[in-house]
Design a protein around this motif. Structure first.
Motif, PDB file in Angstrom:
ATOM      1  N   GLU A 143      -9.318  -4.866   0.239  1.00  0.00           N
ATOM      2  CA  GLU A 143      -9.690  -4.740   1.683  1.00  0.00           C
ATOM      3  C   GLU A 143      -9.710  -3.234   1.659  1.00  0.00           C
ATOM      4  O   GLU A 143     -10.761  -2.802   2.453  1.00  0.00           O
ATOM      5  CB  GLU A 143      -8.471  -5.239   2.529  1.00  0.00           C
ATOM      6  CG  GLU A 143      -8.752  -4.947   3.975  1.00  0.00           C
ATOM      7  CD  GLU A 143      -7.711  -5.679   4.956  1.00  0.00           C
ATOM      8  OE1 GLU A 143      -6.623  -4.886   4.915  1.00  0.00           O
ATOM      9  OE2 GLU A 143      -8.075  -6.570   5.341  1.00  0.00           O
ATOM     10  N   LYS A 144      -8.872  -2.448   1.341  1.00  0.00           N
ATOM     11  CA  LYS A 144      -9.150  -0.974   1.195  1.00  0.00           C
ATOM     12  C   LYS A 144     -10.348  -0.473   0.463  1.00  0.00           C
ATOM     13  O   LYS A 144     -11.049   0.587   1.285  1.00  0.00           O
ATOM     14  CB  LYS A 144      -8.063  -0.125   0.674  1.00  0.00           C
ATOM     15  CG  LYS A 144      -6.640  -0.256   1.220  1.00  0.00           C
ATOM     16  CD  LYS A 144      -5.393   0.330   0.462  1.00  0.00           C
ATOM     17  CE  LYS A 144      -4.131   0.228   1.138  1.00  0.00           C
ATOM     18  NZ  LYS A 144      -3.019   0.704   0.448  1.00  0.00           N
ATOM     19  N   GLU A 146     -13.106  -2.151   0.097  1.00  0.00           N
ATOM     20  CA  GLU A 146     -14.473  -2.480   0.856  1.00  0.00           C
ATOM     21  C   GLU A 146     -14.317  -1.685   1.951  1.00  0.00           C
ATOM     22  O   GLU A 146     -15.622  -1.309   2.618  1.00  0.00           O
ATOM     23  CB  GLU A 146     -14.071  -3.972   1.162  1.00  0.00           C
ATOM     24  CG  GLU A 146     -15.194  -4.682   2.152  1.00  0.00           C
ATOM     25  CD  GLU A 146     -16.627  -4.789   1.348  1.00  0.00           C
ATOM     26  OE1 GLU A 146     -17.772  -4.597   2.111  1.00  0.00           O
ATOM     27  OE2 GLU A 146     -16.643  -4.436   0.187  1.00  0.00           O
ATOM     28  N   LYS A 147     -13.279  -1.237   2.713  1.00  0.00           N
ATOM     29  CA  LYS A 147     -13.347  -0.512   3.841  1.00  0.00           C
ATOM     30  C   LYS A 147     -14.126   0.864   3.441  1.00  0.00           C
ATOM     31  O   LYS A 147     -14.869   1.560   4.236  1.00  0.00           O
ATOM     32  CB  LYS A 147     -12.025  -0.192   4.383  1.00  0.00           C
ATOM     33  CG  LYS A 147     -11.581  -1.369   5.286  1.00  0.00           C
ATOM     34  CD  LYS A 147     -10.185  -1.186   5.960  1.00  0.00           C
ATOM     35  CE  LYS A 147      -9.847  -2.197   6.872  1.00  0.00           C
ATOM     36  NZ  LYS A 147      -8.540  -2.085   7.410  1.00  0.00           N
ATOM     37  N   GLU A 148     -13.484   1.498   2.360  1.00  0.00           N
ATOM     38  CA  GLU A 148     -14.131   2.721   1.852  1.00  0.00           C
ATOM     39  C   GLU A 148     -15.465   2.519   1.377  1.00  0.00           C
ATOM     40  O   GLU A 148     -16.477   3.457   1.825  1.00  0.00           O
ATOM     41  CB  GLU A 148     -13.249   3.315   0.530  1.00  0.00           C
ATOM     42  CG  GLU A 148     -11.740   3.606   0.939  1.00  0.00           C
ATOM     43  CD  GLU A 148     -11.775   4.867   1.961  1.00  0.00           C
ATOM     44  OE1 GLU A 148     -12.628   5.573   1.539  1.00  0.00           O
ATOM     45  OE2 GLU A 148     -11.194   4.875   3.023  1.00  0.00           O
ATOM     46  N   LYS A 150     -17.865   0.824   2.957  1.00  0.00           N
ATOM     47  CA  LYS A 150     -18.351   0.807   4.066  1.00  0.00           C
ATOM     48  C   LYS A 150     -18.561   1.911   4.715  1.00  0.00           C
ATOM     49  O   LYS A 150     -19.741   2.200   5.175  1.00  0.00           O
ATOM     50  CB  LYS A 150     -17.801  -0.342   5.153  1.00  0.00           C
ATOM     51  CG  LYS A 150     -18.423  -1.681   4.713  1.00  0.00           C
ATOM     52  CD  LYS A 150     -17.716  -2.774   5.825  1.00  0.00           C
ATOM     53  CE  LYS A 150     -17.829  -4.180   5.293  1.00  0.00           C
ATOM     54  NZ  LYS A 150     -17.092  -5.101   6.102  1.00  0.00           N
ATOM     55  N   LYS A 151     -17.486   2.735   4.767  1.00  0.00           N
ATOM     56  CA  LYS A 151     -17.521   4.076   5.235  1.00  0.00           C
ATOM     57  C   LYS A 151     -18.403   5.077   4.273  1.00  0.00           C
ATOM     58  O   LYS A 151     -19.145   5.959   5.213  1.00  0.00           O
ATOM     59  CB  LYS A 151     -15.984   4.690   5.052  1.00  0.00           C
ATOM     60  CG  LYS A 151     -15.619   6.099   5.699  1.00  0.00           C
ATOM     61  CD  LYS A 151     -14.245   6.351   5.607  1.00  0.00           C
ATOM     62  CE  LYS A 151     -13.859   7.659   6.006  1.00  0.00           C
ATOM     63  NZ  LYS A 151     -12.561   8.111   5.888  1.00  0.00           N
TER      64      LYS A 151
END
Length: 179
Positions: A143-144, A146-148, A150-151
Motif C-alpha cells: 500500500e505504501k 502504491e501511494k509513493e 501515485k505521488k
C-alpha cells in the motif's frame, strides 16, 4: 518478540489467557463482562456499553474474536464469524487502524490474550498469528509503495505540464520579440 519489524506479544505469567468459553459469555448479556477480541487480544469495552452492549451498533464484536466487520462494515454474526483470510489481501492494512485504536484507547483496557486462532494455551503466537502478521506487513508495504508510485506519477505529470507551459511562454516571447 519482534517479527519482521512487528511486535508480537509473548504472553507472560502476569498476563491473562482467555479461553473461548470465557470470551463467548463476556458479551454483556450472559455475564457482567463486556469484552471483545481483535487479532487475539481481548479488551474490556464495558465503558463503551452504548456501542458494544446489546442495543449497540457494534454488539456483533462483543464476546468474540472478529476482524472482518472492521473492514467490511457489515455488522452481522455471519460476517463476524468469517476469517481474516476471507478478506481481499489489499484490505488488510485497514485492520491496523483498529488494532492501534484498541491498543491506545485507555477506556478499553487489555484483559489478556485469546486462546484460539492467534495464541495457544501457553500464550505463544500460533502459526496463523505469524501468517496474519506477515500478510499484514506485506500488504501494508505494498500500500505504501502504491501511494509513493501515485505521488511520483503526479509529480512527473506536474513537471511535464510546467515544462510545456514554460516552452509555450518562451515561444510566445520569441514571437513577440520578432515583431
Amino acid at each position: 518478540m519482534t517479527f519482521l519489524g512487528l511486535r508480537i506479544a509473548l504472553v507472560g505469567a502476569a498476563v491473562r489467557l482467555v479461553k473461548p468459553e470465557e470470551l463467548e459469555v463476556a458479551n454483556g448479556e450472559d455475564s457482567d463482562h463486556l469484552w471483545l477480541a481483535v487479532g487475539g487480544k481481548v479488551y474490556n469495552v464495558k465503558k463503551g456499553q452504548e456501542f458494544y452492549g446489546a442495543d449497540g451498533s457494534y454488539h456483533v464484536f462483543a464476546g468474540r474474536d472478529s476482524l472482518v466487520p472492521y473492514v467490511t462494515g457489515v455488522f452481522t454474526p455471519e460476517e463476524a464469524a468469517k476469517s481474516w483470510k476471507d478478506l481481499e489481501p489489499q484490505k488488510l492494512p485497514q485492520l491496523n487502524h483498529w488494532v492501534e485504536f484498541y491498543d491506545k484507547e485507555d477506556k478499553y483496557p487489555l484483559v489478556g490474550y485469546f486462546v484460539g486462532k492467534f495464541y495457544d494455551e501457553k500464550g505463544k503466537p500460533t502459526e496463523e498469528n505469524i501468517r496474519f502478521h506477515e500478510e499484514l506487513i506485506l500488504q501494508t508495504e505494498l500500500e505504501k509503495i502504491e501511494k509513493e508510485r501515485k505521488k511520483a506519477e503526479k509529480k512527473k505529470a506536474k513537471a511535464e505540464k510546467d515544462k510545456a507551459e514554460a516552452e509555450k511562454k518562451k515561444a510566445q516571447a520569441e514571437q513577440e520579440a520578432e515583431l
